[in-house]
Design an enzyme around this catalytic site. Structure first.
Site, PDB file in Angstrom:
ATOM      1  N   CYS A  83     -23.951  14.670   5.995  1.00 46.89           N
ATOM      2  CA  CYS A  83     -23.180  14.468   7.181  1.00 46.89           C
ATOM      3  C   CYS A  83     -21.724  14.174   7.052  1.00 46.89           C
ATOM      4  CB  CYS A  83     -23.602  12.996   7.677  1.00 46.89           C
ATOM      5  SG  CYS A  83     -22.860  12.283   9.000  1.00 46.89           S
ATOM      6  N   ARG A 222     -29.941  20.568  17.139  1.00 42.55           N
ATOM      7  CA  ARG A 222     -29.677  20.617  18.415  1.00 42.55           C
ATOM      8  C   ARG A 222     -30.477  21.147  19.737  1.00 42.55           C
ATOM      9  NH1 ARG A 222     -23.690  22.419  16.759  1.00 42.55           N
ATOM     10  NH2 ARG A 222     -24.707  23.503  15.196  1.00 42.55           N
TER      11      ARG A 222
HETATM   12  C1  LIG Z   1     -25.417  14.485  17.787  1.00 39.68           C
HETATM   13  C2  LIG Z   1     -25.886  14.997  16.445  1.00 39.68           C
HETATM   14  C3  LIG Z   1     -26.328  13.900  15.567  1.00 39.68           C
HETATM   15  C4  LIG Z   1     -26.562  14.228  14.120  1.00 39.68           C
HETATM   16  N1  LIG Z   1     -27.134  13.181  13.466  1.00 39.68           N
HETATM   17  C5  LIG Z   1     -27.900  13.605  12.210  1.00 39.68           C
HETATM   18  C6  LIG Z   1     -28.239  12.732  11.318  1.00 39.68           C
HETATM   19  O1  LIG Z   1     -28.514  11.513  11.423  1.00 39.68           O
HETATM   20  N2  LIG Z   1     -28.864  13.199  10.111  1.00 39.68           N
HETATM   21  C7  LIG Z   1     -28.520  14.434  10.006  1.00 39.68           C
HETATM   22  O2  LIG Z   1     -29.038  14.783   8.634  1.00 39.68           O
HETATM   23  N3  LIG Z   1     -28.089  15.134  10.418  1.00 39.68           N
HETATM   24  C8  LIG Z   1     -27.464  14.990  11.857  1.00 39.68           C
HETATM   25  N4  LIG Z   1     -27.180  15.863  12.472  1.00 39.68           N
HETATM   26  C9  LIG Z   1     -26.881  17.344  12.045  1.00 39.68           C
HETATM   27  C10 LIG Z   1     -28.206  18.072  12.387  1.00 39.68           C
HETATM   28  O3  LIG Z   1     -29.475  17.558  11.823  1.00 39.68           O
HETATM   29  C11 LIG Z   1     -27.800  19.544  11.869  1.00 39.68           C
HETATM   30  O4  LIG Z   1     -27.915  19.463  10.596  1.00 39.68           O
HETATM   31  C12 LIG Z   1     -26.717  20.197  12.608  1.00 39.68           C
HETATM   32  O5  LIG Z   1     -26.560  19.968  14.074  1.00 39.68           O
HETATM   33  C13 LIG Z   1     -27.193  21.940  12.343  1.00 39.68           C
HETATM   34  O6  LIG Z   1     -28.380  22.016  12.816  1.00 39.68           O
HETATM   35  P1  LIG Z   1     -28.632  22.755  14.493  1.00 39.68           P
HETATM   36  O7  LIG Z   1     -27.627  24.074  14.458  1.00 39.68           O
HETATM   37  O8  LIG Z   1     -29.923  23.177  14.229  1.00 39.68           O
HETATM   38  O9  LIG Z   1     -28.265  21.769  15.499  1.00 39.68           O
HETATM   39  C14 LIG Z   1     -26.568  15.784  13.779  1.00 39.68           C
HETATM   40  C15 LIG Z   1     -26.123  16.456  14.714  1.00 39.68           C
HETATM   41  C16 LIG Z   1     -25.760  16.235  16.018  1.00 39.68           C
HETATM   42  C17 LIG Z   1     -25.364  17.313  16.868  1.00 39.68           C
END
Ligand SMILES: Cc1cc2nc3c(=O)[nH]c(=O)nc-3n(C[C@H](O)[C@H](O)[C@H](O)COP(=O)(O)O)c2cc1C
Length: 321
Positions: A83, A222
Site C-alpha cells: 500500500c 477493483r
Molecule cells: C479502493 C481500494 C482500496 C484498496 N485497499 C487495499 C488494501 O486494504 N490492501 C491491499 O493490499 N490492497 C488494497 N488495494 C489495492 C488492491 O488490492 C490491488 O492491489 C490493486 O487495486 C490492483 O489490482 P486490481 O487492478 O485488480 O484492482 C486497494 C485498491 C483500491 C482501489
C-alpha cells in the site's frame, strides 16, 4: 480493499463463489490489538476461506495481531507490503517496507512463530528506484527465509515519491513477466499475481500458460467490486463445480435474508446495498438498479424492502433487454 471488502461485500462474494479466497480490508496491527475487535474482525463463518490482511511494521504487534486473527477464525494472515498511501508511508509500513527486506523478514518470522495458519505477504514488484528484478528477488528470498511460502505480487511498482496512492494503482505499467520470472526462479514458493485482471481469460493465461511457469493464483481487486458478478464464474471455470447461483436475481434473493438479519442488528442500508451496486454491471437495468439503491438507502426509515423494490424495477428491464 479499504472501504470495499467489508463483511457485507464478502458475504455477497461468497454467495457467488464457494471457492474464491476472500480478503478483509487492511487492519492495522495496533487496531486489532487495542480497537473494537467485533467491528474490525467480526465476520460470518460462511465467509471462509477468509484471509485477514494486517498492516504495520512492529514485529511484536504484528505477531500479537496475527494471534488474535487466528483466534477469530481467519484462514490465513496476510501482511500488506504494497500500500502506497501517505499515511502508510509516514507510519513506515505498506509498500515502503519493500526497502527493508530484513526488517520484513523479522516481522514475518515473528508472525509465523505466533500462529499455526499460513502467513502470506502482498507486495509490489518494486518501489521508487529499487525497481530492478534483483530488488524483488532479494525481497522475496529474504522474506521467504522467515517461513513465508506465499507471495501475492501486484505487478507494478509503486512510486512513493511523487505519485498519489490512486495514481500508483494505474500509472506505473504492469509487468506480469516479472512475476512469472519470480515463479520460475522459485518453483517451491506459491506466487500469485495481482493487477489489472478483469476477466477470466486473462487469469487463465497466468494460471495455465501455454509456455512458461504457471502462477499459483490470481488476485482480483477493483473488478471484483465494480462487477461482482464476475465471481459467479469462478467455480465452474476454475474448479469444475457448479456455480452457487445462476442469475444476479438469484444472488439478490439469497442476499435478502442476510440483509434482513443484519439490518435488524443495526447495520445501515447504505452498507447493505453498497456491495450490490455493481451486481448488474453491463446488463440491462444496471443504471436503474444502482440509482434506486444509492438514492433510497440513505433515506430515513429505509429497509431491506428497498432491495426488493430495486429488483422489481430491473427485472422487467432485463426481460425486455
Ligand atoms: C479502493 C481500494 C482500496 C484498496 N485497499 C487495499 C488494501 O486494504 N490492501 C491491499 O493490499 N490492497 C488494497 N488495494 C489495492 C488492491 O488490492 C490491488 O492491489 C490493486 O487495486 C490492483 O489490482 P486490481 O487492478 O485488480 O484492482 C486497494 C485498491 C483500491 C482501489
Amino acid at each position: 480493499m479499504m472501504d470495499w471488502t467489508d463483511r457485507h461485500y464478502r458475504y455477497l462474494a461468497r454467495l457467488l463463489s464457494r471457492r474464491v479466497v476472500l480478503y478483509t480490508e487492511m487492519v492495522h496491527a495496533q487496531a486489532a490489538i487495542h480497537g473494537d475487535r467485533e467491528r474490525l474482525l467480526g465476520h460470518d463463518p460462511a465467509e471462509s476461506p477468509l484471509v485477514l490482511q494486517l498492516g504495520g511494521a512492529d514485529a511484536g504487534d504484528l505477531a500479537e495481531a496475527a494471534r488474535i486473527g487466528e483466534a477469530w477464525g481467519y484462514s490465513a494472515i496476510n501482511l500488506n507490503v504494497g500500500c502506497p498511501s501517505d499515511r502508510v508511508q509516514s507510519g513506515r509500513f505498506g509498500a515502503a517496507l519493500m526497502a527493508e527486506p530484513e526488517h520484513v523478514a523479522e516481522v514475518t518470522g515473528a508472525m509465523v512463530e505466533a500462529v499455526n495458519i499460513p502467513v502470506t505477504v502482498k507486495c509490489r514488484i518494486g518501489i521508487d528506484d529499487q525497481d530492478e528484478y534483483a530488488d524483488l528477488e532479494r525481497f522475496v528470498t529474504t522474506v521467504a527465509g522467515s517461513g513465508v511460502e506465499t507471495f501475492i505480487v501486484h505487478a507494478r511498482k509503486a512510486w512513493l515519491q511523487g505519485l498519489s496512492p490512486k495514481a500508483n494503482r494505474d500509472i506505473p505499467p504492469l509487468r506480469p513477466e516479472r512475476v512469472q520470472h519470480l515463479k520460475a526462479e522459485h518453483p517451491g514458493l506459491a506466487i500469485q499475481i495481482n493487477g489489472g485482471i478483469r476477466d477470466w481469460e486473462t487469469a487463465r493465461a497466468q494460471l495455465h500458460p501455454a509456455t512458461g511457469p504457471a502462477l499459483d493464483g490470481v488476485m482480483v481487486g477493483r473488478a471484483a467490486y465494480q462487477d461482482p458478478w464476475l465471481l459467479q464464474a469462478v467455480d465452474p471455470t476454475f474448479f469444475g463445480e457448479p456455480a452457487p447461483v445462476a442469475t444476479p436475481e438469484e444472488a439478490v434473493a439469497a442476499w435478502l435474508p442476510y440483509a434482513q438479519e443484519r439490518h435488524a442488528d443495526g447495520a445501515p442500508m447504505t452498507a447493505l446495498t453498497r456491495p450490490l451496486l455493481g451486481l448488474f454491471s453491463g446488463r440491462p437495468g444496471a443504471r436503474r438498479w444502482r440509482r434506486i439503491l444509492s438514492e433510497g438507502a440513505p433515506r430515513a426509515g429505509s429497509g431491506p424492502g428497498l432491495i426488493r423494490e430495486a429488483l422489481a424495477a430491473v427485472v422487467p428491464a432485463r426481460a425486455a433487454g
